[in-house]
Motif scaffolding. Sequence first.
Motif, PDB file in Angstrom:
ATOM      1  N   GLY A 199       0.807  -1.212   0.000  1.00  0.00           N
ATOM      2  CA  GLY A 199       0.000   0.000   0.000  1.00  0.00           C
ATOM      3  C   GLY A 199       0.842   1.264   0.000  1.00  0.00           C
ATOM      4  O   GLY A 199       0.564   2.214  -0.738  1.00  0.00           O
ATOM      5  N   VAL A 200       1.874   1.285   0.817  1.00  0.00           N
ATOM      6  CA  VAL A 200       2.764   2.444   0.852  1.00  0.00           C
ATOM      7  C   VAL A 200       3.479   2.606  -0.482  1.00  0.00           C
ATOM      8  O   VAL A 200       3.610   3.721  -0.997  1.00  0.00           O
TER       9      VAL A 200
ATOM     10  N   LEU B 153       4.076   5.701  -5.528  1.00  0.00           N
ATOM     11  CA  LEU B 153       4.034   5.771  -6.986  1.00  0.00           C
ATOM     12  C   LEU B 153       2.966   6.735  -7.475  1.00  0.00           C
ATOM     13  O   LEU B 153       3.192   7.511  -8.405  1.00  0.00           O
ATOM     14  N   ILE B 154       1.806   6.695  -6.855  1.00  0.00           N
ATOM     15  CA  ILE B 154       0.710   7.590  -7.266  1.00  0.00           C
ATOM     16  C   ILE B 154       1.079   9.038  -6.982  1.00  0.00           C
ATOM     17  O   ILE B 154       0.918   9.912  -7.832  1.00  0.00           O
TER      18      ILE B 154
ATOM     19  N   VAL C  14       2.913  14.700  -8.380  1.00  0.00           N
ATOM     20  CA  VAL C  14       3.761  15.831  -8.038  1.00  0.00           C
ATOM     21  C   VAL C  14       5.095  15.612  -8.732  1.00  0.00           C
ATOM     22  O   VAL C  14       5.903  14.814  -8.317  1.00  0.00           O
ATOM     23  N   LEU C  15       5.294  16.331  -9.795  1.00  0.00           N
ATOM     24  CA  LEU C  15       6.526  16.182 -10.550  1.00  0.00           C
ATOM     25  C   LEU C  15       7.679  16.850  -9.807  1.00  0.00           C
ATOM     26  O   LEU C  15       7.495  17.895  -9.180  1.00  0.00           O
ATOM     27  N   PRO C  16       8.859  16.266  -9.850  1.00  0.00           N
ATOM     28  CA  PRO C  16       9.999  16.835  -9.123  1.00  0.00           C
ATOM     29  C   PRO C  16      10.328  18.255  -9.571  1.00  0.00           C
ATOM     30  O   PRO C  16      10.761  19.078  -8.770  1.00  0.00           O
ATOM     31  N   ILE C  17      10.116  18.575 -10.840  1.00  0.00           N
ATOM     32  CA  ILE C  17      10.432  19.920 -11.334  1.00  0.00           C
ATOM     33  C   ILE C  17       9.520  20.942 -10.677  1.00  0.00           C
ATOM     34  O   ILE C  17       9.941  22.056 -10.363  1.00  0.00           O
ATOM     35  N   GLU C  18       8.248  20.573 -10.429  1.00  0.00           N
ATOM     36  CA  GLU C  18       7.322  21.490  -9.780  1.00  0.00           C
ATOM     37  C   GLU C  18       7.702  21.709  -8.321  1.00  0.00           C
ATOM     38  O   GLU C  18       7.612  22.819  -7.820  1.00  0.00           O
TER      39      GLU C  18
END
Length: 59
Positions: A37-38, A43-44, A49-53
């Motif tokens: 579950g974690v 993954l979801i 939330v993209l790392p660039i954002e």
Amino acid sequence: MYEGQSFGQQYSVFCEERSRNRRRLRRAALAAVLVVGVAVLVLILSDRVLPIEVWAASI
């Protein structure tokens, strides 16, 4: 004379071991479900939330 455990004592020990094994199996299954579950949540959330954002928001 017979010096071993009686049938009743052997059966009660067997039942206790069986219940201990069931509890151990349930704990292992719960831990496996929590890990999966974690992993799915990570993954979801990492997809949303993209790392660039995140990097742009922290500047």
